[in-house]
Design a protein around this motif. Sequence first.
Motif, mmCIF file in Angstrom:
data_model
loop_
_atom_site.group_PDB
_atom_site.id
_atom_site.type_symbol
_atom_site.label_atom_id
_atom_site.label_comp_id
_atom_site.label_asym_id
_atom_site.label_seq_id
_atom_site.Cartn_x
_atom_site.Cartn_y
_atom_site.Cartn_z
ATOM 1 N N GLY A 17 0.842 -1.212 0.000
ATOM 2 C CA GLY A 17 0.000 0.000 0.000
ATOM 3 C C GLY A 17 0.868 1.248 0.000
ATOM 4 N N THR A 18 0.224 2.401 -0.137
ATOM 5 C CA THR A 18 0.994 3.664 -0.247
ATOM 6 C C THR A 18 1.008 4.446 1.060
ATOM 7 O OG1 THR A 18 -1.025 4.693 -1.015
ATOM 8 C CG2 THR A 18 0.512 3.980 -2.703
ATOM 9 N N ASP A 19 0.415 3.852 2.115
ATOM 10 C CA ASP A 19 0.242 4.645 3.348
ATOM 11 C C ASP A 19 1.545 4.884 4.090
ATOM 12 O OD1 ASP A 19 -2.219 3.906 2.530
ATOM 13 O OD2 ASP A 19 -2.468 2.366 4.072
ATOM 14 N N TYR A 20 2.567 4.054 3.792
ATOM 15 C CA TYR A 20 3.766 4.129 4.639
ATOM 16 C C TYR A 20 4.932 4.818 3.955
ATOM 17 C CZ TYR A 20 0.986 0.724 7.099
ATOM 18 O OH TYR A 20 -0.045 0.096 7.750
ATOM 19 N N GLY A 21 4.702 5.390 2.784
ATOM 20 C CA GLY A 21 5.754 6.171 2.140
ATOM 21 C C GLY A 21 6.635 5.333 1.235
ATOM 22 N N GLN A 22 7.502 6.039 0.482
ATOM 23 C CA GLN A 22 8.327 5.419 -0.556
ATOM 24 C C GLN A 22 9.349 4.461 0.038
ATOM 25 O OE1 GLN A 22 7.707 5.609 -3.591
ATOM 26 N NE2 GLN A 22 9.513 4.950 -4.690
ATOM 27 N N ASP A 23 9.931 4.792 1.199
ATOM 28 C CA ASP A 23 10.965 3.928 1.797
ATOM 29 C C ASP A 23 10.453 2.513 1.959
ATOM 30 O OD1 ASP A 23 12.321 6.195 1.937
ATOM 31 O OD2 ASP A 23 12.260 6.424 4.125
ATOM 32 N N THR A 24 9.211 2.417 2.484
ATOM 33 C CA THR A 24 8.636 1.102 2.739
ATOM 34 C C THR A 24 8.449 0.332 1.442
ATOM 35 O OG1 THR A 24 7.414 2.236 4.460
ATOM 36 C CG2 THR A 24 6.774 -0.018 4.003
ATOM 37 N N ILE A 25 7.983 1.048 0.407
ATOM 38 C CA ILE A 25 7.753 0.382 -0.884
ATOM 39 C C ILE A 25 9.081 -0.150 -1.427
ATOM 40 C CG2 ILE A 25 7.030 0.797 -3.281
ATOM 41 C CD1 ILE A 25 5.013 2.847 -2.124
ATOM 42 N N GLU A 26 10.131 0.672 -1.295
ATOM 43 C CA GLU A 26 11.440 0.234 -1.798
ATOM 44 C C GLU A 26 11.963 -0.957 -1.008
ATOM 45 O OE1 GLU A 26 13.959 3.653 -1.946
ATOM 46 O OE2 GLU A 26 12.908 4.511 -3.673
ATOM 47 N N SER A 27 11.783 -0.913 0.329
ATOM 48 C CA SER A 27 12.211 -2.063 1.153
ATOM 49 C C SER A 27 11.474 -3.314 0.717
ATOM 50 C CB SER A 27 11.912 -1.805 2.624
ATOM 51 O OG SER A 27 12.655 -0.737 3.074
ATOM 52 N N ALA A 28 10.175 -3.168 0.435
ATOM 53 C CA ALA A 28 9.384 -4.320 -0.011
ATOM 54 C C ALA A 28 9.896 -4.814 -1.359
ATOM 55 C CB ALA A 28 7.913 -3.933 -0.126
ATOM 56 N N GLY A 29 10.301 -3.862 -2.233
ATOM 57 C CA GLY A 29 10.866 -4.230 -3.533
ATOM 58 C C GLY A 29 12.123 -5.062 -3.363
ATOM 59 N N VAL A 30 12.990 -4.650 -2.425
ATOM 60 C CA VAL A 30 14.223 -5.403 -2.136
ATOM 61 C C VAL A 30 13.870 -6.818 -1.672
ATOM 62 C CG1 VAL A 30 16.232 -5.521 -0.616
ATOM 63 C CG2 VAL A 30 15.528 -3.328 -1.567
ATOM 64 N N PHE A 31 12.883 -6.907 -0.781
ATOM 65 C CA PHE A 31 12.465 -8.205 -0.240
ATOM 66 C C PHE A 31 11.999 -9.134 -1.380
ATOM 67 C CE2 PHE A 31 9.277 -11.081 1.517
ATOM 68 C CZ PHE A 31 9.971 -11.651 2.578
ATOM 69 N N LEU A 32 11.184 -8.573 -2.297
ATOM 70 C CA LEU A 32 10.679 -9.375 -3.422
ATOM 71 C C LEU A 32 11.826 -9.806 -4.326
ATOM 72 C CD1 LEU A 32 7.481 -7.306 -4.348
ATOM 73 C CD2 LEU A 32 7.532 -9.544 -3.275
ATOM 74 N N PHE A 33 12.780 -8.915 -4.555
ATOM 75 C CA PHE A 33 13.922 -9.236 -5.416
ATOM 76 C C PHE A 33 14.724 -10.389 -4.815
ATOM 77 C CE2 PHE A 33 18.277 -8.597 -6.977
ATOM 78 C CZ PHE A 33 18.053 -8.568 -8.340
ATOM 79 N N LYS A 34 14.967 -10.279 -3.491
ATOM 80 C CA LYS A 34 15.741 -11.345 -2.829
ATOM 81 C C LYS A 34 14.978 -12.662 -2.857
ATOM 82 C CE LYS A 34 17.895 -10.318 1.127
ATOM 83 N NZ LYS A 34 18.138 -9.608 2.399
ATOM 84 N N THR A 35 13.648 -12.552 -2.703
ATOM 85 C CA THR A 35 12.835 -13.776 -2.648
ATOM 86 C C THR A 35 12.806 -14.480 -4.000
ATOM 87 O OG1 THR A 35 11.465 -12.650 -1.013
ATOM 88 C CG2 THR A 35 10.559 -14.656 -1.970
ATOM 89 N N PHE A 36 12.728 -13.728 -5.083
ATOM 90 C CA PHE A 36 12.486 -14.342 -6.401
ATOM 91 C C PHE A 36 13.721 -14.427 -7.303
ATOM 92 C CE2 PHE A 36 8.055 -12.531 -5.712
ATOM 93 C CZ PHE A 36 7.505 -13.762 -5.374
ATOM 94 N N HIS A 37 14.898 -13.946 -6.832
ATOM 95 C CA HIS A 37 16.018 -13.834 -7.785
ATOM 96 C C HIS A 37 16.470 -15.181 -8.342
ATOM 97 C CE1 HIS A 37 18.473 -14.866 -4.266
ATOM 98 N NE2 HIS A 37 19.433 -15.170 -5.110
ATOM 99 N N ASN A 38 16.215 -16.273 -7.592
ATOM 100 C CA ASN A 38 16.640 -17.576 -8.117
ATOM 101 C C ASN A 38 15.450 -18.524 -8.288
ATOM 102 O OD1 ASN A 38 16.070 -17.844 -5.484
ATOM 103 N ND2 ASN A 38 18.108 -18.594 -4.827
ATOM 104 N N LYS A 39 14.260 -17.956 -8.475
ATOM 105 C CA LYS A 39 13.054 -18.783 -8.637
ATOM 106 C C LYS A 39 12.406 -18.481 -9.993
ATOM 107 C CE LYS A 39 13.045 -20.204 -4.215
ATOM 108 N NZ LYS A 39 14.387 -19.737 -3.864
#
Length: 1617
Positions: free
Chosen positions: A82-104
Amino acid sequence: MSPPRLTGALRSFSTVSKQDDLTQDIYDLKSKRLKRQEIFGRGGLTWQKIVQFFTQHLEKKDQPAATLELKNILQAAKQIVGTDYGQDTIESAGVFLFKTFHNKDQIGHEETRAIKQMFGPFPASAAELSCAAVGRLVAQIGESQVDAFIQTQSSLKTVNHTSIFGRNIAFSFDTYVLDAQDTLPWSEGTDMEQDVDFHSFLNNHVGERRAGGDRDDACSAEELERRNPDSSILRQEVEKYLKEGNMVSSSAEELSTSLFEMLASTKSDDELQNELFEFLGPQGFEMISKLLQSRSDIVDSLVSIPLDSRPHFTSGKLKGMRDESTKPTYGCQVTIQSEQEKQMMKIYRKEEKKERKREKRGDEGDTYESAFHFDPKELRLQREQALLTARSSPVFGRHRDYERIRYPHVYDSYAEAIKTSAFVGGSKMLLPEGIRRENNKMYEEVEIPPNEPMPIGFEEKPVYISELDEIGQLVFKGMKRLNRIQSIVFETAYNTNENLLICAPTGAGKTNIAMLTILHEIRQHLQPGGVIRKDQFKIVYVAPMKALAAEMTNYFSKRLEPLGIAVKELTGDMQLTKGEILRTQMLVTTPEKWDVVTRKSVGDVALSQIVRLLILDEVHLLHEDRGPVLESLVARTLRQVESTQSMIRILGLSATLPNYLDVASFLHVNPFIGLFYFDGRFRPVPLGQSFVGIKTTNKVQQLHDMEEVCYEKVLKQIRAGHQVMVFVHARNSTVRTAMSLIEMAKNRGELSFFQVDQGPDYGQCEKQVQRSRNKQVREMFPDGFGIHHAGMLRQDRTLMENMFSRGYLKVLVCTATLAWGVNLPAHAVIIKGTNIYDAKRGALVDLGILDVMQIFGRAGRPQFDKYGEGTIITTHDKLSHYLTLLTQQNPIESQFQQSLADNLNAEIALGTVTNVDEAVRWLSYTYLYVRMRANPLAHGISHKAYQMDLLLELYRKELVVESGRKLDKARMIRFDERTGYFASTDLGRTASHFYIKYNTIETFNELFNAQKTEADILSIVSKAEEFEQIKVRDEELEELEKMLCNFCELPATGGVENGYGKINILLQTYIGRGEVDSFSLISDLSYVAQNAARIVRALFEIALRKRWPAMTYRLLNLCKVIDKRLWGWAHPLRQFSALPPSVLSRMEERNLTVDKLRDMGKDEIGHMLHHVNIGLKVKQCVHQIPAILMESSVQPITRTVLRVRLSITPDFRWNDQVHGSVGEPWWLWVEDPINDHIYHSEYFLLHKKQVVSGEPQQVVFTIPIFEPMPSQYYIRAVSDRWLGSEAVCIINFQHLILPERHPPHTELLDLQPLPVTALGNREYESLYKFTHFNPIQTQIFHTLYHTDTNVLLGAPTGSGKTIAAEMAIFRVFNKYPTSKVVYIAPLKALVRERIEDWKIRIEEKLGRKVVELTGDVTPDMRAIAQADLIVTTPEKWDGVSRSWQNRSYVQKVAILIIDEIHLLGEDRGPVLEVIVSRTNFISSHTSKQVRIVGLSTALANARDLADWLGIGQVGLFNFRPSVRPVPLEVHIQGFPGQHYCPRMASMNKPVFQAIRTHSPAKPVLIFVSSRRQTRLTALDLIAFLATEDDPKQWLHQDERERASPAGVSDVCVGLFR
């Protein structure tokens, strides 16, 4: 984050800041960059690093594709968190998704679980999108390379920094202020005032000594005890005491610590003996005597360590120790040390000092006692230093000691109780006793237990409703008695007129205290027989929010209904007409609305003057952004009380706040009578508070941890059988939080706890819920969860409230609107997260303390719970902030200074401040002044300046002059610095009325001109200061781009990258009714729409005042475009919601204008639109669009002035649902198309009655005209509310005949003044006290006294025209003794004046008979027949002369003198015309010439009048207005305002100033336009005098001589003598 701003002097002695390595060149840019890269590389995997990695490893041509994929990942992350927590949170979530899926390659079960665990329920489509995007990215570079990159970055992250002390210290700048009187954390002081854990202290001491074991003689604890037996006395006594079974709850360590603290204090033995006896009871009697006997030994033995067991610290050793722990040895603003560590450090420092002294003196082998050697030089230096310090320290400290005075109604345990000091989140705070703290890896929690209720005092008696008078019983019907707080306040509130400040916890029943004061006010206007004089008072209740205003209106309406008191809401949403306001006795309003109402002197002066009670709810808002509004309201009210000597009672209601005395003095409350302070012990349900600070700084982890803690807290309450409300700060967060809580419960198998027991009516409730249109509400209900926010339908919100109050929902996830608008309590409330989006600031801000208090106020249900529980879950760095706020440790400060210019302008526009001195006095009524005196340093006033200027007069003057200059520069006022006078301008008044900020006006001055287009106007509006804080966030760019393409009809300057471009796009989207997805954009959109409408209205007023026709028209249309949310080119019928969009579109396609539709029949319209039945509806709507017909007639008054009579006929059908029930407002102006100028403008209302009856409205006005004559002017009428509703009428000048060019005025000749003896008659001469005639009389003497020609004399007032009339009368007496003279004066009063004068001078002295002939006095025929001089009025002489044939005395008239003949042009002109015509007719019949003498002021068209009177070149004298015997100086001041009464009221202050300026000591005449106004103006002048230093300055006689005038019954006359 950078270290706190300390001076170098302080920082150099501490290791808090990094010691700079001075050997390297700090200006070397390259090394700086390398260093930054090194730091950047250290912080684990971030989004920037991922972007950088792909930019570096891909070729240029592949980069755009990669950027798109990265965007997709962020898009997916945005959907998940969601957008309620600002850009930092979205970027952190992006990093998490990248780490989760980089070898899947695809999303497996494990990945789903990982995402679910981290974010809760998520849309599957978003996960698939991100997985695919990551896969495509990895394919471009290669999996092995990406793997290596992630591995490297993650390993960097896992380095354990926690062992290094001092990293990530959150320095808080605002929570701990170093005070001038506080002992500095590094200064030496009494060491023993702190808590010391006795046992560990002793052991640590010995342990440390062992650690420093390069000494051979390091000793053990036993040895120490043996060497120093005193240190163990305390221990032995404590153990012995406890063995006897005393104080079972305490351990030996705790008791030893407490006793040691007492023994080490500075109290005398006697005091200590009492204290110890109270503490230990009679069983410890023996122990007390032992401890007191060896008190000094015990303290010394523990504080001073024997020399041989003391470690030697060489400087190298100390350095080694520091390097090892990298701890700061001295604290600065923030110290993070346990109490024991602090004690240890103090003792080390003492020892080190002593050691250094010893080494300096070289007494290596000296004994221990040598440490106490006194150096007289050193002592003297210390003494001098102490004196110097004392000289510069303030006499009165910043923390005033409130406890010296005991106020009768202040129940403040905080000020009285002993608090423990603690460090929370890196800040020092005082917390209540009994707190529990938990500190683990995930979070730190501070739990404050509920307060014990305050024991009931001896004199406290509950007030029963049955004991009240009849009115009280009617209003409090259904209640048995008042609660405790209300009973304490009752006497003062219900039976006195005192101002009150009530500080009490939320939910303590403050509203009923307001009701008591309301009843007191009503009882004062109660007449015998139970009749309430409702027109004599108004009560104003100022509530901080619209939601609260609505709730209060409902509450007071119901309660006051039996008394017939009308209560109405007056807010931005609820406008009231003037009539409604007059019929209302109580207004519930918001601060801003009431400020606007009292700012405008138009129509509302009478309203603000009839207010008798002002209730301010939530006064603690003073320190928030809206505080200045409250300050200006109170200052205005208090000044009104003093200037008008009227009684306005002020009641302030507030939550508990620390500096209640400051607020009380600001509200002019007597602290001994009207100040009531109740702390938390008076809550109806005591409140336990928990504060949880989440430690991680990673945004995604933070969210996850918050969910986790929130779930634990909710479950704990549910297990205990309670209901819980969880407050979040965005509408869509309610659903997300509820879903993730349900998900967690399912995963842990704990869902059964949340499901409710199915009662008898559960089935029925379930049916109700299933009927709801809200899908989430239906899904969550079976699991016992509900949601509630302002975006839901009203019926769904009510349904959720009912289900929760009946117990069928265990958990309700809601936004703060529930806490404000609805009274729905729960046992426990949890605030999850404290970041809230604020459109005003354009950023995420901390949740306001007011909201937190309101939400916590909902904890605990009065009937069911013994206590309530409030939990706030925030980040660790905010923990101390909320603790400080909720334990009331921050005094509330004034925010007035930042909006001083705007408020000063409002007062100048209102006319209450007209010069610098008044402005300085006005500032003394503000809370800013109270705080400036209490805390001068915080407001930039040095101690020295304060001492020299204790009342801060000079500082206030400085502030006022500075603001005055700013306003003058912006052309909002005219400020004459020499005299100190302020004068308001049109621009300033517009800014005040429309609440426009000073900086915005500066922007307008710079950018706004008559040539701007609609697009330019929107661009100017978007640059207003009101929108300054709205910033563009990266995550919004895409949506803004979309909005720009889809909804923006005009070019948006600035584009999506700039703040003002964003505002422009949002405004156009609002007009185009576009859809917005992002929560922050929705919030920004509503903020922009609310403010833009007001700013464009202000611009319209400015353009109208500047007289720019095209711009005025453009802006008025733009106002309506924003109000209606329709572009100007849309079909006007779109303003009717009754017509379907398809029909409207078809009309636009076929270009069916309103005029065409008017002429068509309903069937024809139906066929054209392929919709037979719609024809009638369209026809009705067309006839409901307001339309008018205008006809004008023009009459030239002079060659340069035209009078226009305009007849306006309504041409539409009235419908109450469409037009309301009052009238349709229109703007009307006359424009010159060639010169592009407006010559006249006005606002008028077409009333319903006129429209229904079709009667025309007449408007008369004058406009200038210039030569050469223009071909035409336009009169344009435009509806104020309806688009496409306007009319134009053309004034054509082709056949206009202007009056003749008149000869110039008669020149005053430079003649020798004529002596009175020229009359040639001693009797005549004796009538005059002067010797010579004035220049005018000299010039006209011959014509009047020696000829019989008709004369017209035009001369200014006071130039002796009456004497000229007497010359003509004397000629008749000389030449025609038997004839009569008729003197016609326009008013009876003037006739009386002439009669009184001439009765003496002509009748008594000359023996000629003078007769008065008016409506009041009609003498008999004989008296008139005998009279020589008849003084009469036009109407009377007209009546008498009608039958001239029968009345011989009419035929005997030789001369007719008409005074004030210029009244010919007024209403009574026809009578004068008839008299002159009849006189000429009589003289032609009787062949006897009747001379006519006309007296008048200077005339423009004297020649026309002279021709009519038959005067040739000889008898016309028309002197200039400037020809006066006494020169005259004229000052003209114009006053705005349509309405007569307020306009006259706004003139009183300038009249007072004019008297003081031009005639402070000499008599003054003031002319007003009505009898009533004489009294009002006089009373206002008295009120202004009352505020002066010498109120009797206009009284030029001795007090003792002043007796009341005989026979005068008018009170005012008595007052004014």
